[in-house]
Design a protein around this motif. Structure first.
Motif, PDB file in Angstrom:
ATOM      1  N   VAL A 110       0.832  -1.203   0.000  1.00 16.83           N
ATOM      2  CA  VAL A 110       0.000   0.000   0.000  1.00 16.83           C
ATOM      3  C   VAL A 110       0.870   1.258   0.000  1.00 16.83           C
ATOM      4  O   VAL A 110       0.553   2.249  -0.670  1.00 16.83           O
ATOM      5  CB  VAL A 110      -0.960  -0.001   1.204  1.00 16.83           C
ATOM      6  CG1 VAL A 110      -1.702   1.321   1.308  1.00 16.83           C
ATOM      7  CG2 VAL A 110      -1.962  -1.158   1.088  1.00 16.83           C
ATOM      8  N   THR A 111       1.999   1.227   0.732  1.00 19.58           N
ATOM      9  CA  THR A 111       2.915   2.367   0.750  1.00 19.58           C
ATOM     10  C   THR A 111       3.458   2.648  -0.645  1.00 19.58           C
ATOM     11  O   THR A 111       3.514   3.803  -1.088  1.00 19.58           O
ATOM     12  CB  THR A 111       4.083   2.109   1.724  1.00 19.58           C
ATOM     13  OG1 THR A 111       3.565   1.911   3.030  1.00 19.58           O
ATOM     14  CG2 THR A 111       5.048   3.286   1.740  1.00 19.58           C
ATOM     15  N   THR A 112       3.873   1.597  -1.345  1.00 20.73           N
ATOM     16  CA  THR A 112       4.379   1.762  -2.710  1.00 20.73           C
ATOM     17  C   THR A 112       3.309   2.354  -3.612  1.00 20.73           C
ATOM     18  O   THR A 112       3.589   3.247  -4.424  1.00 20.73           O
ATOM     19  CB  THR A 112       4.832   0.403  -3.273  1.00 20.73           C
ATOM     20  OG1 THR A 112       5.779  -0.193  -2.373  1.00 20.73           O
ATOM     21  CG2 THR A 112       5.474   0.558  -4.641  1.00 20.73           C
ATOM     22  N   TRP A 113       2.085   1.890  -3.467  1.00 13.75           N
ATOM     23  CA  TRP A 113       0.964   2.403  -4.273  1.00 13.75           C
ATOM     24  C   TRP A 113       0.701   3.875  -3.978  1.00 13.75           C
ATOM     25  O   TRP A 113       0.533   4.678  -4.900  1.00 13.75           O
ATOM     26  CB  TRP A 113      -0.279   1.560  -3.968  1.00 13.75           C
ATOM     27  CG  TRP A 113      -1.529   2.003  -4.660  1.00 13.75           C
ATOM     28  CD1 TRP A 113      -1.820   1.886  -5.988  1.00 13.75           C
ATOM     29  CD2 TRP A 113      -2.677   2.612  -4.043  1.00 13.75           C
ATOM     30  NE1 TRP A 113      -3.078   2.393  -6.240  1.00 13.75           N
ATOM     31  CE2 TRP A 113      -3.621   2.836  -5.068  1.00 13.75           C
ATOM     32  CE3 TRP A 113      -2.993   2.967  -2.740  1.00 13.75           C
ATOM     33  CZ2 TRP A 113      -4.874   3.421  -4.811  1.00 13.75           C
ATOM     34  CZ3 TRP A 113      -4.231   3.539  -2.479  1.00 13.75           C
ATOM     35  CH2 TRP A 113      -5.150   3.761  -3.516  1.00 13.75           C
ATOM     36  N   LEU A 114       0.706   4.239  -2.697  1.00 13.92           N
ATOM     37  CA  LEU A 114       0.458   5.631  -2.323  1.00 13.92           C
ATOM     38  C   LEU A 114       1.561   6.551  -2.844  1.00 13.92           C
ATOM     39  O   LEU A 114       1.292   7.668  -3.317  1.00 13.92           O
ATOM     40  CB  LEU A 114       0.347   5.765  -0.799  1.00 13.92           C
ATOM     41  CG  LEU A 114      -0.910   5.167  -0.164  1.00 13.92           C
ATOM     42  CD1 LEU A 114      -0.806   5.193   1.366  1.00 13.92           C
ATOM     43  CD2 LEU A 114      -2.167   5.899  -0.622  1.00 13.92           C
ATOM     44  N   MET A 115       2.806   6.084  -2.785  1.00 13.76           N
ATOM     45  CA  MET A 115       3.911   6.881  -3.326  1.00 13.76           C
ATOM     46  C   MET A 115       3.768   7.047  -4.835  1.00 13.76           C
ATOM     47  O   MET A 115       4.096   8.093  -5.396  1.00 13.76           O
ATOM     48  CB  MET A 115       5.245   6.242  -2.969  1.00 13.76           C
ATOM     49  CG  MET A 115       5.578   6.328  -1.484  1.00 13.76           C
ATOM     50  SD  MET A 115       7.119   5.503  -1.053  1.00 13.76           S
ATOM     51  CE  MET A 115       8.319   6.609  -1.791  1.00 13.76           C
ATOM     52  N   SER A 127       7.893   5.416 -12.747  1.00 14.90           N
ATOM     53  CA  SER A 127       8.458   4.075 -12.886  1.00 14.90           C
ATOM     54  C   SER A 127       9.921   4.023 -12.446  1.00 14.90           C
ATOM     55  O   SER A 127      10.339   3.115 -11.716  1.00 14.90           O
ATOM     56  CB  SER A 127       8.350   3.611 -14.342  1.00 14.90           C
ATOM     57  OG  SER A 127       7.005   3.554 -14.758  1.00 14.90           O
ATOM     58  N   LEU A 128      10.711   5.004 -12.890  1.00 16.36           N
ATOM     59  CA  LEU A 128      12.141   4.973 -12.613  1.00 16.36           C
ATOM     60  C   LEU A 128      12.457   5.254 -11.154  1.00 16.36           C
ATOM     61  O   LEU A 128      13.355   4.643 -10.568  1.00 16.36           O
ATOM     62  CB  LEU A 128      12.867   5.990 -13.504  1.00 16.36           C
ATOM     63  CG  LEU A 128      12.966   5.613 -14.990  1.00 16.36           C
ATOM     64  CD1 LEU A 128      13.436   6.802 -15.816  1.00 16.36           C
ATOM     65  CD2 LEU A 128      13.901   4.431 -15.186  1.00 16.36           C
ATOM     66  N   LEU A 129      11.740   6.190 -10.542  1.00 16.11           N
ATOM     67  CA  LEU A 129      12.037   6.573  -9.165  1.00 16.11           C
ATOM     68  C   LEU A 129      11.624   5.515  -8.158  1.00 16.11           C
ATOM     69  O   LEU A 129      12.395   5.136  -7.281  1.00 16.11           O
ATOM     70  CB  LEU A 129      11.325   7.881  -8.834  1.00 16.11           C
ATOM     71  CG  LEU A 129      12.163   9.156  -8.872  1.00 16.11           C
ATOM     72  CD1 LEU A 129      11.315  10.328  -8.431  1.00 16.11           C
ATOM     73  CD2 LEU A 129      13.387   9.018  -8.001  1.00 16.11           C
ATOM     74  N   LEU A 130      10.393   5.028  -8.296  1.00 17.21           N
ATOM     75  CA  LEU A 130       9.861   4.138  -7.268  1.00 17.21           C
ATOM     76  C   LEU A 130      10.553   2.790  -7.234  1.00 17.21           C
ATOM     77  O   LEU A 130      10.751   2.221  -6.161  1.00 17.21           O
ATOM     78  CB  LEU A 130       8.360   3.944  -7.461  1.00 17.21           C
ATOM     79  CG  LEU A 130       7.460   5.054  -6.925  1.00 17.21           C
ATOM     80  CD1 LEU A 130       6.014   4.647  -7.023  1.00 17.21           C
ATOM     81  CD2 LEU A 130       7.812   5.401  -5.501  1.00 17.21           C
TER      82      LEU A 130
END
Length: 564
Positions: A110-115, A127-130
């Motif tokens: 969920v954290t990855t999705w929110l970011m 795409s590149l940052l996360l």
């Protein structure tokens, strides 16, 4: 269809590349073969002439194209920045900051999705940052690289496509305007109005975004993703020990991996043990990247938009901005900031500083090659007037004949998906199909040249179907640029990412048709479609999906697809 210069032959090059990529898992080689096959078709079956056409007119031409060189450059620079902040321990410091909140697999997803939702302004930057930022957290939580790639890829394009301020806005409105310009009626709808009112009707974009937290919160996976998740929980899945590395995932780059590894060992170019430093070492370079990208985007957007309007809106400015140039400046400045931030701390020696940047860039090399060849194949499938095979035009003539107006939204969605899947470009698909679809909607909805109702749900769903169907096809295509960048930034095998993401994308697409475009054609209100769509997604996950943690606890043996 008889007037098409190549007919069904226009489908062979992209389908060849896609099939070979899935079978061999060697994406660069598969793309090259697809381009070569296309060149031979364009040369009327002559292999030597076809090879020359493929090399000169497409592969070589795309390498020297300004926009592609900008993409290559900022991809390498972001890779170098991520490599430096990773090797210096900044990413681990940031991980330690986030871990107290994202301490479970559900919270990590969920954290990855929110970011991803926060980086709404550009899909490439997303795409590149996360991938580089989150993969150490997800590795620690035993979330597979395939799942991480899925979360990032299924967030990046949908949120950029829906956002009112993003690098997509000007292109989407421009494509809609091209369609309006083809309408012969004296009274025409406004392009911005159609863009805005079509947002609730972009069913796949909304439901692809919602499916990510649903999968996490319900703890239900299915298909190849379930296998990947179970195996990572059993410590038998694909995971890299080195942040930023995707060595074991890139068949084409194995010889480079062996060479750089031997150099690193010989000259002691890596720290003896992984470093952990202050989270600021990662946050400041990443924040610099985001800030510079936004500033350059708005500056270039204002320069361009002010030529047409005295007082352009924020939406017009953001949409007109030079996204590639903004990413190029942002990645270059963020790398410089990272270097001068980390070097004085003496966390790494001079040689190690340079090596970490070089290895970060090297980790993006597979993405560069795939992006390059995918762009060449996409150019090869362009209109015959642009020396291409006209793949999209052939698909359009196949699907659009003998079509009722009630089926128009569904057919438009499927056509956009087919074109994006075959060509690997969502923007190209929108550019090709938006004008055609809007003019076709006018001719089917309005008899005898009357006025087209800009609020007609079928018209709005057709517009939404082009814009979201292109994203669906893009999510399923091994030759898509955002799919490539998502997998490479996460250190995931590219074809494994496509194979694990595809069932989820297909679920979102089936829901989009069954609960979205078809009901709209029958007169069902859009809010009822969204309720029905969410019920379909949750119900399917509950019935078909299984809890990977429960399966992993049953036995320590690796899971093979089909066992679940």
């Amino acid at each position: 269809m008889d007037h098409h210069p190549f007919g069904w032959l226009s489908l062979i090059p992209p389908l060849t590349a896609i099939a070979l990529a899935i079978i061999t898992r060697r994406t660069v080689l598969s793309l090259f073969v697809g381009i070569l096959v296309g060149g031979i078709i364009l040369a009327d079956g002559h292999p030597l002439s076809g090879g020359w056409i493929a090399a000169k007119d497409f592969i070589w031409a795309k390498f020297w194209e300004d926009s592609k060189q900008q993409v290559f450059a900022f991809t390498l620079l972001i890779g170098g920045m991520i490599g430096l902040v990773s090797e210096s321990g900044g990413i681990r410091g940031l991980v330690n900051l986030i871990v107290p909140w994202a301490y479970t697999r559900v919270r990590g997803q969920v954290t990855t999705w929110l970011m991803g939702l926060l980086i709404f302004f550009d899909d490439y930057a997303n795409s590149l940052l996360l991938g580089g930022t989150m993969r150490e957290i997800t590795d620690r939580l035993k979330i597979s690289r395939e799942k991480l790639s899925y979360i990032i890829d299924s967030t990046a394009a949908p949120v950029s496509g829906l956002a009112l301020v993003s690098t997509w806005v000007a292109a989407e409105i421009g494509y809609i305007q091209d369609g309006i310009d083809q309408i012969t009626s004296a009274t025409k709808p406004e392009a911005f109005q159609l863009f805005l009112e079509s947002i609730p009707y972009r069913f796949y974009s909304w439901w692809a975004l919602l499916l990510v937290p649903m999968v996490a919160l319900l703890k239900r996976d299915f298909g190849p993703m379930l296998t990947a998740e179970v195996n990572i929980l059993r410590d038998t899945g694909n995971k890299s020990d080195t942040p930023g590395s995707n060595n074991q995932h890139s068949h084409e780059m194995n010889w480079i991996d062996r060479f750089t590894s031997s150099l690193s060992d010989r000259f002691q170019l890596k720290p003896e043990s992984p470093l952990t430093s202050n989270w600021v070492n990662a946050a400041i370079p990443v924040g610099t990247l985001l800030l510079v990208v936004i500033l350059v985007l708005f500056y270039t957007g204002y320069q361009k938009a002010s030529l047409d309007t005295e007082s352009p809106s924020i939406l017009q400015i953001a949409g007109a901005g030079e996204s590639n140039l903004a990413l190029l400046y942002g990645s270059g400045i963020s790398l410089i900031v990272a270097f001068f931030l980390i070097a004085p701390q003496r966390l790494l020696s001079g040689k190690q500083l340079g090596w970490s940047i070089l290895m970060g860039m090297k980790s993006m090399a597979p993405a560069i090659f795939i992006l390059w060849f995918a762009a060449a194949l996409s150019a090869e499938t362009a209109k015959p007037s642009e020396n291409g095979l006209g793949t999209a035009e052939y698909l359009k003539t196949m699907i659009s004949s003998n079509l009722s107006v009630e089926m128009l939204p569904s057919a438009t969605f499927l056509l956009a998906a087919a074109v994006a899947f075959s060509t690997g470009t969502s923007w190209g698909t929108m550019g090709i199909l938006a004008p055609i679809s809007i003019s076709l909607s006018h001719s089917m909805l309005v008899a005898d040249g009357g006025v087209l109702d800009p609020h007609d749900p079928i018209l709005l769903t057709v517009v939404g179907s082009v814009l979201s169907g292109a994203i669906f096809g893009d999510h399923c295509s091994p030759i898509s640029d955002t799919t490539i960048l998502s997998s490479q930034s996460c250190g995931c095998n590219h074809v494994a990412h496509v194979r694990t993401q595809m069932p989820y994308a297909i679920l979102g697409a089936i829901a989009s048709v069954v609960a979205g475009t078809l009901p709209i054609g029958l007169g069902v209100p859009v809010f009822a479609c969204h309720i029905l769509g969410i019920v379909v997604l949750v119900g399917t996950l509950w019935l078909v999906g299984r809890n990977a943690e429960t399966i992993a606890a049953e036995t320590a043996e690796p899971l093979v697809e089909g066992d679940q």
